[in-house]
Design an enzyme around this catalytic site. Structure first.
Site, PDB file in Angstrom:
ATOM      1  N   SER A 149       0.833  -1.196   0.000  1.00 14.28           N
ATOM      2  CA  SER A 149       0.000   0.000   0.000  1.00 14.28           C
ATOM      3  C   SER A 149       0.876   1.258   0.000  1.00 14.28           C
ATOM      4  O   SER A 149       1.630   1.478  -0.944  1.00 14.28           O
ATOM      5  CB  SER A 149      -0.953  -0.041   1.199  1.00 14.28           C
ATOM      6  OG  SER A 149      -1.946   0.942   1.089  1.00 14.28           O
ATOM      7  N   ASP A 228     -10.232  -5.252  -3.708  1.00 22.74           N
ATOM      8  CA  ASP A 228      -9.623  -4.213  -2.883  1.00 22.74           C
ATOM      9  C   ASP A 228     -10.484  -2.953  -2.941  1.00 22.74           C
ATOM     10  O   ASP A 228     -10.683  -2.371  -4.009  1.00 22.74           O
ATOM     11  CB  ASP A 228      -8.213  -3.932  -3.423  1.00 22.74           C
ATOM     12  CG  ASP A 228      -7.388  -3.027  -2.539  1.00 22.74           C
ATOM     13  OD1 ASP A 228      -7.952  -2.103  -1.940  1.00 22.74           O
ATOM     14  OD2 ASP A 228      -6.160  -3.244  -2.476  1.00 22.74           O
ATOM     15  N   HIS A 261      -7.599  -5.667   0.488  1.00 22.11           N
ATOM     16  CA  HIS A 261      -6.385  -4.877   0.662  1.00 22.11           C
ATOM     17  C   HIS A 261      -5.526  -5.296   1.856  1.00 22.11           C
ATOM     18  O   HIS A 261      -4.401  -4.829   1.989  1.00 22.11           O
ATOM     19  CB  HIS A 261      -6.763  -3.402   0.827  1.00 22.11           C
ATOM     20  CG  HIS A 261      -5.623  -2.440   0.685  1.00 22.11           C
ATOM     21  ND1 HIS A 261      -4.980  -2.195  -0.507  1.00 22.11           N
ATOM     22  CD2 HIS A 261      -4.993  -1.643   1.601  1.00 22.11           C
ATOM     23  CE1 HIS A 261      -4.035  -1.295  -0.338  1.00 22.11           C
ATOM     24  NE2 HIS A 261      -4.004  -0.951   0.928  1.00 22.11           N
TER      25      HIS A 261
END
Length: 283
Positions: A149, A228, A261
């Protein structure tokens, strides 16, 4: 404060350690974690630097990803720094989960009041990596970088900003074009100022597009979950994919149906990332 070992734990024949030291770059104590595989007891092993995402610490990856088993097999050390300075006392530093504490974005801030302590790029490159070279068992001439991320953004941009410092590169659900997403616009405005001309040097897609040749001879590996929640608005891997194609950089962008995610996704694909790095670092 010299390098302090906060704790250590036997793990898959190696040792999981957590350290703290006084950072001259940050101006505050900083923490990082190191997993030393069993091979480090008898020789030098390469290092994979993992950069974590928003709200995480130096513990998150080591506890949640389940990477030590494969690292022990491959003879690969794992290093995870904290995601930002802590305890600076900057007004508003802990008011938002996506800016300030836990959200350093792996860059050097230029704007007050952040510029004094939020210097994660210089900390990683100029202080932490040399410090790792003083630890027994680590070969800091063989270093790869990855991240998740915000940390995926950090891995891509640091590799692109400092060619030759990292021999291998991958990312998991990275923020690929922060100049074109709310997370990046918020962070860059606060850390770098409102002039968007100063932002492109910290955007992986812009950095790759500006290259005249591939960054690495081998492919970059990126994994992205298609369930996600942040994919459409924040991550934009397709833009980085197009930039790599434009300059001839090999990229393996794997899209996974049903994965979100979080660390359930990270733990599902992390073995492939460790093997991707080991193919270059352990060769």
């Amino acid at each position: 404060m010299t390098l302090e070992t906060l704790s250590q734990h036997r793990c898959f024949g190696g040792v999981q350690r957590y350290h703290r030291h006084a950072s001259s770059t940050i101006g505050l104590p900083m923490r990082f974690s190191v997993y030393l595989p069993p091979q480090a007891e008898t020789g030098l092993v390469p290092v994979l630097l993992y950069l974590a995402g928003l709200t995480c610490t130096e513990e998150t990856f080591m506890i949640k990803a389940g990477a030590q088993r494969v690292a022990a097999e491959l003879g690969l050390a794992l290093v995870t720094p904290d995601t930002s300075p802590r305890g600076a006392g900057v007004p508003g530093e802990a008011e938002a989960w996506d800016f300030g504490v836990g959200a350093g974005f792996y860059l050097d801030a230029t704007q007050a009041p952040w510029a004094t302590h939020w210097r994660m790029e210089s900390y990683l490159l100029d202080e932490l990596l040399p410090l790792l070279g003083t630890l027994p068992g680590l070969d800091v001439t063989r270093v790869g970088i990855t991240g998740h991320s915000m940390g995926g953004h950090g891995a891509l941009t640091l590799a692109l900003r400092h060619p030759g410092r990292f021999r291998s590169l991958s990312a998991l659900a990275p923020i690929c074009a922060p100049t074109r997403c709310p997370w990046g616009e918020k962070a860059f405005t606060g850390y770098l100022g409102p002039d968007r001309q100063h932002w492109s040097g910290h955007d992986a897609t812009e950095l790759m597009s500006a290259r005249q040749a591939p960054l690495l001879p081998q492919s970059i590996l990126i994994d992205q979950g298609l369930a996600d929640n942040f994919l459409a608005e924040q991550l934009h891997p397709h833009l980085f994919e197009a930039a790599c194609a434009q300059v001839g950089q090999g990229l393996q962008l794997r899209r996974h149906e049903g994965y979100d995610h979080g660390y359930y996704f990270v733990s599902s694909v992390i073995e492939d990332h460790l093997r991707h790095h080991a193919a270059t670092l352990c060769a």
